[in-house]
Scaffold this active site. Structure first.
Site, PDB file in Angstrom:
ATOM      1  N   ASP A  37      41.429  41.805  50.206  1.00 56.73           N
ATOM      2  CA  ASP A  37      40.865  40.595  49.622  1.00 56.73           C
ATOM      3  C   ASP A  37      41.814  39.407  49.785  1.00 56.73           C
ATOM      4  O   ASP A  37      43.026  39.566  49.941  1.00 56.73           O
ATOM      5  CB  ASP A  37      40.613  40.800  48.121  1.00 56.73           C
ATOM      6  CG  ASP A  37      39.462  41.724  47.829  1.00 56.73           C
ATOM      7  OD1 ASP A  37      38.871  42.266  48.782  1.00 56.73           O
ATOM      8  OD2 ASP A  37      39.155  41.922  46.631  1.00 56.73           O
ATOM      9  N   ASP A  38      41.233  38.210  49.701  1.00 59.54           N
ATOM     10  CA  ASP A  38      41.944  36.932  49.534  1.00 59.54           C
ATOM     11  C   ASP A  38      42.465  36.324  50.829  1.00 59.54           C
ATOM     12  O   ASP A  38      43.119  35.284  50.791  1.00 59.54           O
ATOM     13  CB  ASP A  38      43.118  37.043  48.554  1.00 59.54           C
ATOM     14  CG  ASP A  38      42.685  37.326  47.127  1.00 59.54           C
ATOM     15  OD1 ASP A  38      41.467  37.362  46.886  1.00 59.54           O
ATOM     16  OD2 ASP A  38      43.568  37.514  46.267  1.00 59.54           O
ATOM     17  N   HIS A  88      34.266  36.530  49.674  1.00 55.10           N
ATOM     18  CA  HIS A  88      34.991  36.594  48.400  1.00 55.10           C
ATOM     19  C   HIS A  88      34.907  35.242  47.684  1.00 55.10           C
ATOM     20  O   HIS A  88      35.710  34.944  46.798  1.00 55.10           O
ATOM     21  CB  HIS A  88      36.452  36.971  48.682  1.00 55.10           C
ATOM     22  CG  HIS A  88      37.182  37.567  47.519  1.00 55.10           C
ATOM     23  ND1 HIS A  88      36.636  38.526  46.685  1.00 55.10           N
ATOM     24  CD2 HIS A  88      38.441  37.348  47.054  1.00 55.10           C
ATOM     25  CE1 HIS A  88      37.535  38.875  45.774  1.00 55.10           C
ATOM     26  NE2 HIS A  88      38.633  38.163  45.961  1.00 55.10           N
ATOM     27  N   HIS A  92      38.073  31.362  45.359  1.00 57.04           N
ATOM     28  CA  HIS A  92      38.494  32.331  44.334  1.00 57.04           C
ATOM     29  C   HIS A  92      38.146  31.903  42.917  1.00 57.04           C
ATOM     30  O   HIS A  92      38.717  32.407  41.954  1.00 57.04           O
ATOM     31  CB  HIS A  92      39.996  32.642  44.435  1.00 57.04           C
ATOM     32  CG  HIS A  92      40.327  34.067  44.059  1.00 57.04           C
ATOM     33  ND1 HIS A  92      40.554  34.453  42.746  1.00 57.04           N
ATOM     34  CD2 HIS A  92      40.448  35.185  44.795  1.00 57.04           C
ATOM     35  CE1 HIS A  92      40.814  35.750  42.704  1.00 57.04           C
ATOM     36  NE2 HIS A  92      40.745  36.223  43.943  1.00 57.04           N
ATOM     37  N   HIS A 185      45.446  43.498  48.915  1.00 54.36           N
ATOM     38  CA  HIS A 185      45.356  42.052  49.096  1.00 54.36           C
ATOM     39  C   HIS A 185      46.264  41.592  50.220  1.00 54.36           C
ATOM     40  O   HIS A 185      47.434  41.965  50.264  1.00 54.36           O
ATOM     41  CB  HIS A 185      45.718  41.335  47.788  1.00 54.36           C
ATOM     42  CG  HIS A 185      44.732  41.575  46.691  1.00 54.36           C
ATOM     43  ND1 HIS A 185      44.688  42.757  45.984  1.00 54.36           N
ATOM     44  CD2 HIS A 185      43.718  40.805  46.204  1.00 54.36           C
ATOM     45  CE1 HIS A 185      43.694  42.702  45.091  1.00 54.36           C
ATOM     46  NE2 HIS A 185      43.102  41.526  45.224  1.00 54.36           N
TER      47      HIS A 185
END
Length: 228
Positions: A37-38, A88, A92, A185
């Protein structure tokens, strides 16, 4: 306080409550998914790609649209190597805090960024993982209405707080089982350690007989099926 020990309990409770999400795959198959993620991140993501390439493993990346726009060449490299791409959000922000209009805009802006970088059509990128795993029944209803597929996780070693590479590896090894979806991540929080983590983790999981597959494969053979 680190929450890692409690995540397995949280998800045992949440999974039957929200069956339309993908929480993992077939418990009778030794297929697991490694997800990140991210990203994409200009430094950490290429390090991850190098390790995945060494073991010929396909992973799944859930991207922030803002990061795609900042690092389009990195995004294209991930896509070109055959990894699965998901959303995603653009920046965020927690989905339940967004209005339906803002949520739709966040997802569509991220799809547009991915199209511009990777030439992947929006209909090819419809898996969505909410930031911080936060969602509501209303959020899921919107995903269904807009033809997105909600994706969660089942192994959460809380690498974003950087407890140490060995701790993250140990947490994954203790929690992993058939069909697990592991979340790490490769962004600004936790990405510093991610390549070192998977260098240790992947060989251990391979020795245990696990096969790494993408989130799309888990959708196709998992115990949680989409309704559309």
């Amino acid at each position: 306080m680190q929450l890692a020990p409690f995540f397995p309990i949280f998800y045992r409770v949440l999974q039957p409550t929200f069956p339309n999400c993908l929480w993992g795959g077939d418990r009778n198959s030794k297929m697991i998914a490694l997800t990140f993620d991210d990203g994409p991140h200009p430094q950490y993501t290429p390090q991850v790609l190098a390790v995945l390439d060494r073991y010929n493993i396909k992973a799944s990346f859930f991207w922030l649209g803002a990061c795609v726009n900042r690092s389009p060449a990195i995004a294209k490299a991930v896509s070109d190597q055959g990894h699965w791409i998901g959303l995603h959000g653009y920046d965020h922000r927690s989905f339940p805090m967004l209005s339906p209009l803002d949520l739709k805009d966040s997802l569509e802006k991220t799809q547009a960024a991915i199209y511009n970088a990777c030439n992947l059509q929006p209909e090819q990128v419809r898996d969505v993982r909410p930031p911080n795993g936060l969602f509501t029944p209303a959020t899921l209803k919107l995903f269904l209405q807009w033809n997105y597929r909600p994706v969660m996780w089942s192994v959460v070693p809380e690498d974003w707080v950087r407890p140490g590479v060995n701790t993250v590896v140990q947490r994954v090894i203790e929690q992993v089982q058939n069909g697990s979806m592991i979340v790490l991540h490769d962004g600004a929080c936790g990405g510093q350690d991610v390549a070192a983590t998977i260098k240790i983790l992947i060989p251990q999981l391979l020795r245990q007989g696990y096969e790494f597959v993408t989130v799309d494969t888990l959708w196709q053979q998992g115990t949680t099926k989409p309704l559309w």
